[in-house]
Design a protein around this motif. Structure first.
Motif, PDB file in Angstrom:
ATOM      1  N   LEU A 141       0.826  -1.210   0.000  1.00  0.00           N
ATOM      2  CA  LEU A 141       0.000   0.000   0.000  1.00  0.00           C
ATOM      3  C   LEU A 141       0.862   1.263   0.000  1.00  0.00           C
ATOM      4  O   LEU A 141       0.493   2.273  -0.613  1.00  0.00           O
ATOM      5  N   GLN A 142       2.001   1.204   0.679  1.00  0.00           N
ATOM      6  CA  GLN A 142       2.910   2.344   0.658  1.00  0.00           C
ATOM      7  C   GLN A 142       3.416   2.603  -0.760  1.00  0.00           C
ATOM      8  O   GLN A 142       3.484   3.749  -1.212  1.00  0.00           O
ATOM      9  N   SER A 145       0.620   4.128  -2.743  1.00  0.00           N
ATOM     10  CA  SER A 145       0.458   5.527  -2.363  1.00  0.00           C
ATOM     11  C   SER A 145       1.485   6.407  -3.047  1.00  0.00           C
ATOM     12  O   SER A 145       1.170   7.485  -3.570  1.00  0.00           O
ATOM     13  N   GLN A 146       2.728   5.971  -3.068  1.00  0.00           N
ATOM     14  CA  GLN A 146       3.788   6.759  -3.695  1.00  0.00           C
ATOM     15  C   GLN A 146       3.599   6.856  -5.201  1.00  0.00           C
ATOM     16  O   GLN A 146       3.878   7.896  -5.805  1.00  0.00           O
ATOM     17  N   THR A 148       0.723   6.641  -6.923  1.00  0.00           N
ATOM     18  CA  THR A 148      -0.510   7.322  -7.326  1.00  0.00           C
ATOM     19  C   THR A 148      -0.672   8.701  -6.705  1.00  0.00           C
ATOM     20  O   THR A 148      -1.550   9.454  -7.107  1.00  0.00           O
ATOM     21  N   CYS A 150      -1.764   9.196  -3.778  1.00  0.00           N
ATOM     22  CA  CYS A 150      -2.919   9.127  -2.877  1.00  0.00           C
ATOM     23  C   CYS A 150      -2.457   8.703  -1.496  1.00  0.00           C
ATOM     24  O   CYS A 150      -1.834   7.649  -1.335  1.00  0.00           O
ATOM     25  N   GLU A 151      -2.728   9.509  -0.489  1.00  0.00           N
ATOM     26  CA  GLU A 151      -2.305   9.214   0.873  1.00  0.00           C
ATOM     27  C   GLU A 151      -3.480   8.879   1.784  1.00  0.00           C
ATOM     28  O   GLU A 151      -3.323   8.810   3.000  1.00  0.00           O
ATOM     29  N   ARG A 152      -4.659   8.680   1.202  1.00  0.00           N
ATOM     30  CA  ARG A 152      -5.843   8.383   2.005  1.00  0.00           C
ATOM     31  C   ARG A 152      -6.264   6.938   1.760  1.00  0.00           C
ATOM     32  O   ARG A 152      -6.421   6.509   0.627  1.00  0.00           O
ATOM     33  N   VAL A 153      -6.435   6.189   2.834  1.00  0.00           N
ATOM     34  CA  VAL A 153      -6.768   4.771   2.764  1.00  0.00           C
ATOM     35  C   VAL A 153      -8.078   4.529   3.506  1.00  0.00           C
ATOM     36  O   VAL A 153      -8.292   5.085   4.589  1.00  0.00           O
ATOM     37  N   LEU A 167      -0.692   1.437   9.107  1.00  0.00           N
ATOM     38  CA  LEU A 167      -0.699   2.389   8.007  1.00  0.00           C
ATOM     39  C   LEU A 167      -0.660   3.834   8.500  1.00  0.00           C
ATOM     40  O   LEU A 167      -0.007   4.692   7.890  1.00  0.00           O
ATOM     41  N   LEU A 173       0.050   7.430   6.752  1.00  0.00           N
ATOM     42  CA  LEU A 173      -1.069   7.614   5.837  1.00  0.00           C
ATOM     43  C   LEU A 173      -2.317   8.064   6.601  1.00  0.00           C
ATOM     44  O   LEU A 173      -2.463   7.807   7.796  1.00  0.00           O
TER      45      LEU A 173
END
Length: 503
Positions: A141-142, A145-146, A148, A150-153, A167, A173
């Motif tokens: 997931l990290q 995130s990097q 895309t 996107c830092e919201r899960v 997370l 995140l």
């Protein structure tokens, strides 16, 4: 010069399919050939005469096979003295060839132990197996995130929040943890508060080993709620409250929390995965499709694609665990025969009672059959005193335990192919919606049987997946064999302490 022959329409269509579409079609053809075996319930072994329904050439070989030989058939590595019919070998080889690769376990054959590469405060309340899973999934997931930005899960079915804490606190995140069981939400928030309270007291903890990334005081936001299939997309993506501890947010997902109202408290529940895919890709005006299987038009168009409930349930079986029980001669194996004999007795006493879902006890395999039956028959509304438990017929059925185990082994051979078909259907569905997709064997299948992770993004995944194995190898808990109790966080026992040694 002779002209090259044109491919037939069927062959042309086959050549135009993607590798995933071709694999799905091949699996369906295999399952169609063995559908009676796939749809059979083992508890009907005696009532429906399942043994006699096997190919005649298979019966003598399976009847004389030892558990170790059955394990060899299951694992594809042969067995001492086993002489299998060619048709049975071909069946087993086909199931293995069509199932998605689950990865090589590698490393130590022992279960994961406490991980020194996971911050001690994040190990608290988390079993080693779960540590193995959240480390690897978190690392993936990290990377997503990097790649895309996107830092919201959103963690659906977050349970006690172990992954969400890793997370948020561990990777920084912004996490919203959604769980339908209000009790688990309260427990997760309590664990968050404990961690926040300890952050100022644990500076330097764990630095006897390679330095750990410091935790951030950024707790996940917990929501007591459930997914509502009829709710529009905008309601599902309500902005989370500012990060930090606090009471659970009001449920924005279409109803109060709690498992009594149809919520899905576990990330692995059947049906939840399909619902999540719909929520991820459907527009508010898009027609609602069935939430389970099939989802993709590719699979839905294939003749014979239908899967019974029994077949879909088979996809949840843990092949590696069953193979281990066979090799070790586990007493758990007799439970299949016990339940089949009990079903025969129940049906003889009352033909209307069928597949009642009885659970005489988790340790039923350790009982004698009369003890087992005395626990199970009352659950079916029958008096054990009126059922002949010591008859010759009962004894004859119990003597066929080896046949019941062999029949179960055949079902286990098909299980990974069914799981692959369901996963391929979901991958193809996402691809039809314009996503880049991949199936990744992220966890060690020996410890986490459901180890295949479906990854999807609007951007290509090459950079996300490149070198992933090497990256997570640094986090592999199998390398943390020396972590003793003194280095474990307060309130957590080391796997090497007396409480965790084999009894």
């Amino acid at each position: 010069m002779a002209a090259a022959a044109r491919p037939t329409p069927h062959l042309q269509q086959h050549l135009e399919q993607s590798p995933e579409q071709r694999r799905a079609a091949d699996i369906i053809r295999l399952l169609t050939l063995y559908r009676p075996l796939l749809d059979a319930f083992v508890i009907d072994f005696f009532t429906d005469g399942l043994w006699a329904q096997l190919p005649p050439a298979w019966q003598p070989a399976l009847a004389s096979a030892t558990p170790v030989q059955l394990a060899g058939l299951l694992g594809g590595c042969g067995g001492p003295g086993a002489a299998w019919p060619l048709s049975l070998l071909a069946f087993a080889a086909a199931t293995r060839a069509l199932a998605f690769p689950r990865g090589c376990p590698g490393g130590s054959p022992r279960p994961p132990c406490q991980s020194s590469r996971l911050h001690p405060l994040l190990r608290r309340h988390v079993k080693p197996k779960k540590q193995h899973e959240i480390q690897r999934l978190g690392k993936l997931l990290q990377r997503l995130s990097q790649a895309t930005g996107c830092e919201r899960v959103v963690d659906i079915g977050a349970g006690q929040g172990h992954l969400s804490r890793f997370l948020a606190f561990g990777l920084g995140l912004s996490v919203t943890a959604v769980e339908s069981d209000g009790r688990l939400v309260g427990l997760a928030e309590r664990f968050d508060q404990e961690l926040l309270g300890e952050l100022g007291k644990t500076r330097g903890l764990g630095h006897k080993r390679p330095p750990l990334r410091p935790l951030t005081p950024r707790a996940p936001q917990h929501v007591a709620g459930r997914l509502d299939p009829a709710a529009p997309w905008e309601e599902f993506l309500l902005p989370p409250n500012p990060p930090g501890p606090g009471p659970a947010a009001q449920n924005p997902l279409g109803g109060p929390g709690g498992s009594e109202d149809g919520g899905q408290p576990c990330r692995g529940r059947r049906g939840l995965g399909g619902l999540l895919l719909h929520e991820a890709v459907d527009r508010p005006t898009a027609p609602r499709l069935p939430l389970g299987y099939p989802l993709s038009t590719s699979v839905a168009a294939l003749p014979g694609h239908q899967l019974s409930y029994r077949a879909r349930e088979a996809a949840c079986h843990a092949l590696e665990e069953y193979e281990g029980r066979l090799r070790g001669g586990s007493p758990h194996l007799r439970a299949h025969c016990y339940r089949a004999v009990l079903e025969s007795l129940i049906r003889a006493a009352d033909p209307a009672k069928r597949h009642l879902g009885l659970q005489p006890g988790r340790k039923a395999h350790a009982l004698s059959f009369p003890q087992y039956a005395h626990l199970g028959l009352p659950l079916a509304g029958l008096d054990p005193a009126g059922v002949p438990l010591d008859s010759g017929a009962v004894g004859a059925m119990l003597e066929q335990q080896h046949k019941v185990v062999a029949f179960c082994t055949l079902g286990q051979l098909l299980a990974p192919a069914v799981e692959t078909l369901i996963l391929l259907d979901r991958l193809l569905y996402l691809r039809e919606q314009g996503f880049h997709c991949a199936l990744v064997p992220l966890f060690n299948p020996r410890f986490s049987p459901r180890n295949l992770v479906l990854v999807a993004a609007r951007t290509p995944l090459a950079t996300v997946l490149a070198g992933l194995d090497k990256d997570i190898e640094e986090w592999d808990s199998s390398k943390d064999e020396g972590l003793g109790e003194a280095e474990s966080p307060r309130g957590e026992q080391s796997p090497h302490s007396p409480e965790h040694r084999p009894k």
